[in-house]
Write an enzyme that holds these catalytic residues in place. Structure first.
Site, PDB file in Angstrom:
ATOM      1  N   ILE A   1       3.357   6.991  -4.260  1.00 13.45           N
ATOM      2  CA  ILE A   1       3.458   7.535  -2.906  1.00 13.45           C
ATOM      3  C   ILE A   1       3.321   6.405  -1.889  1.00 13.45           C
ATOM      4  CG2 ILE A   1       2.456   9.157  -1.248  1.00 13.45           C
ATOM      5  CD1 ILE A   1       1.470  10.792  -3.698  1.00 13.45           C
ATOM      6  N   CYS A   2       4.308   6.321  -0.983  1.00 11.66           N
ATOM      7  CA  CYS A   2       4.340   5.307   0.068  1.00 11.66           C
ATOM      8  C   CYS A   2       4.240   3.911  -0.553  1.00 11.66           C
ATOM      9  CB  CYS A   2       3.245   5.601   1.094  1.00 11.66           C
ATOM     10  SG  CYS A   2       3.414   4.656   2.598  1.00 11.66           S
ATOM     11  N   GLN A   3       3.264   3.120  -0.149  1.00 14.44           N
ATOM     12  CA  GLN A   3       3.124   1.779  -0.732  1.00 14.44           C
ATOM     13  C   GLN A   3       2.941   1.870  -2.243  1.00 14.44           C
ATOM     14  OE1 GLN A   3      -0.704  -0.038  -0.180  1.00 14.44           O
ATOM     15  NE2 GLN A   3       0.198  -2.027   0.290  1.00 14.44           N
TER      16      GLN A   3
ATOM     17  N   GLY B   1       4.439   3.800  -4.113  1.00 14.96           N
ATOM     18  CA  GLY B   1       5.783   3.914  -4.674  1.00 14.96           C
ATOM     19  C   GLY B   1       6.394   2.543  -4.902  1.00 14.96           C
TER      20      GLY B   1
END
Lengths: 165, 367
Positions: B146-148, B150
């Protein structure tokens, strides 16, 4: 009052205060729309300018203080960047004031509700702020400030592990 | 204009607003807002301050063990993925038959400042994956970033394709220059070398302040709507949980933060195939598993152009995506997430990496 909120609960307090402040400008706006006296326009612009200046310029000033840059020695870039930032923000305030009065003038004193006025106020401020944070002049200024901050902390506070707030 | 009547109306409206605000404040004070996980969980593995959390599912939900590891961003705390039964990514993954694990980066102490990115990839994520494989008896793990997190997951899946069964990326920056995010614009000229030379942790409050400074007026409008809307009292518990989460950015480990900003945001090395970690070049073409990419079309932190660039690096037969109208946080915890996005994601996992009706692409519209 500051437009950057500092905690999960006081953000409602700040936002509420901003709403009340906008509401206090609403009555002069209606008066201006009903007779369009130039002096009233000037009064109105001063009110909006004052409110906007306090909410936004104070926010950036406190953010910079939070980064410890108020303690910089006079020879460093900090004070210069703060003055530059202040100048950019003042120009932005004028843009916001012009934007709000321009949009408001499309209404009559009978059609402009407080809610509509507040939404114009917020939307205009959001647009001006978005233009600001994407402008090269502002980014240069902020970058200089961040670089000065990183330099200070890397130099002086490395032993602490975390930057002091 | 009847000034007397106008004045009365305005005063009444302001007084009504004040009353609603006071009611809201009173309710706020009575609400529990401490960080907590909705789903029962326990720490099952730890390594140098990092821990892996296992969410406990009813045993009947898990006949054949399949496991998923969630790698959350370092920028916020991960409990947002499991706020309430209805707003729980974890619950949806359990319903999709997965044993769910989460990497928790741990508290940032003085030691963390000198941790480089390779520690996160080679030690933390790799050891977590190995632990799950050993303890569940499976050969491969589903990975969700998720986000960073990811971005970390993409790097990991490229380095260890043999260990990953499928990869889900959510609001993940891939091409850091696409869409010209404000983060990229601001980071371009920052001299992170000082931070790399003498790393210090970045206070979480500075990160919070940065995010707050990006869209203060939109945030203010949202807050006013919460005060004005009587319906908001019904969902106050969730509102408080999300509000608290937004303001709880953890401190950032100095060296890893500086490396991330330089290598990804400034030099865009991930999509250029130039990012090297501990002597290994990260090549996204090495990712061998099916990939599901979730992103939001009005995300101001990770522009859709940045996230969608992933499709240029994964063969189309293995690439699926879910897009939605809305922003960064809404994709995780908004109404759309609860009603459409997370169920679609679960469908993709259960249905052999395809959606039942829409093939490989699905768009969730604004309600």
């Amino acid at each position: 009052m500051c437009s950057f909120q500092t905690g999960p609960f006081d953000k409602y307090l700040y936002s509420g205060a901003f709403y009340i402040q906008a509401a206090s400008c609403y009555r002069p706006v209606l008066e201006w729309l009903s007779n369009e006296e130039p002096e009233q326009r000037e009064t109105l612009m001063n009110l909006i300018r004052d409110s906007w200046y306090r909410s936004t310029v104070d926010a950036y000033s406190s953010a910079i203080s939070g980064m410890g840059l108020v303690n910089l020695e006079a020879s460093s870039s900090g004070p210069h960047e703060m003055a530059r930032l202040n100048n950019i923000l003042t120009i932005m305030v004028q843009k916001a004031v012009n934007g709000i009065t321009e949009r408001v003038s499309n209404y009559s004193h009978e059609t402009l509700t407080l809610q509509a006025f507040f939404e114009i106020w917020i939307e205009t401020c959001a647009k001006v702020h978005d233009d600001l944070i994407n402008s090269e002049e502002f980014i240069d200024c902020i970058t200089e400030t961040i670089n000065a901050s990183l330099k200070i902390y890397a130099k002086g506070n490395a032993d602490h592990g975390t930057m002091h707030e | 204009m009847n000034e007397g009547a106008g004045k009365l109306d305005i005063d009444e409206e302001i007084n009504a607003f004040r009353e609603r605000y006071e009611l809201l404040s009173e309710k706020f004070q009575n609400l529990k807002s401490e960080q907590s996980w909705h789903t029962p969980c326990e720490i099952c593995f730890s390594f140098e301050g990092m821990t892996v959390r296992e969410f406990l599912a009813p045993s009947s939900n898990n006949p054949a063990p399949k496991a998923i590891l969630i790698v959350y961003s370092h920028v916020n705390l991960p409990y947002v993925i499991d706020l309430t039964e209805q707003h729980s990514l974890v619950s949806r993954l359990i319903e999709a038959g997965r044993k769910v694990y989460l990497v928790d980066w741990g508290d940032m102490n003085g030691e963390a400042r000198s941790r480089d990115l390779s520690v996160y990839l080679h030690d933390y994520i790799d050891k977590s994956i190995d632990f799950i494989i050993e303890n569940t008896g499976i050969d491969q793990v589903d990975l969700m970033g998720i986000c960073q997190g990811g971005t970390f997951s993409l790097c990991y899946a490229s380095l260890h394709p043999e260990k990953i069964r499928s990869l889900i990326t959510m609001v993940t920056p891939v091409d850091f220059h696409a869409g010209e995010s404000v983060i990229w614009k601001w980071a371009r000229k920052v001299d992170f070398s000082k931070l790399e030379e003498r790393p210090v942790n970045i206070p979480g409050s500075m990160i919070t302040l940065f995010f707050q400074s990006l869209r203060p007026f939109d945030e203010m409008m949202r807050n006013i709507r919460v005060i004005q809307n009587p319906e908001s009292l019904k969902n106050l518990n969730l509102t408080v949980l999300i509000d608290r989460w937004v303001f709880e950015c953890p401190d950032q480990p100095g060296l890893a933060f500086a490396q991330f900003m330089r290598q990804f945001y400034q030099k865009n090395k991930l999509v250029r195939g130039e990012f090297e970690l501990g002597g290994h070049l990260i090549d996204l073409r090495n990712i061998a598993c099916p990939v599901l990419n979730l992103y939001a079309t009005a995300d101001h932190l990770v522009p859709p152009e940045s996230a969608s660039a992933l499709k240029n690096h994964i063969p189309h037969e293995r690439y699926s995506e879910i897009t939605c109208d809305g922003g960064h946080i809404g994709l995780m915890v908004g109404t759309k997430a609860r009603r459409a996005i997370l169920p679609k994601m679960a469908e993709w996992l259960v249905n052999n990496h395809k959606f039942l009706k829409d093939g490989t692409k699905c768009h969730v519209q604004e309600e």
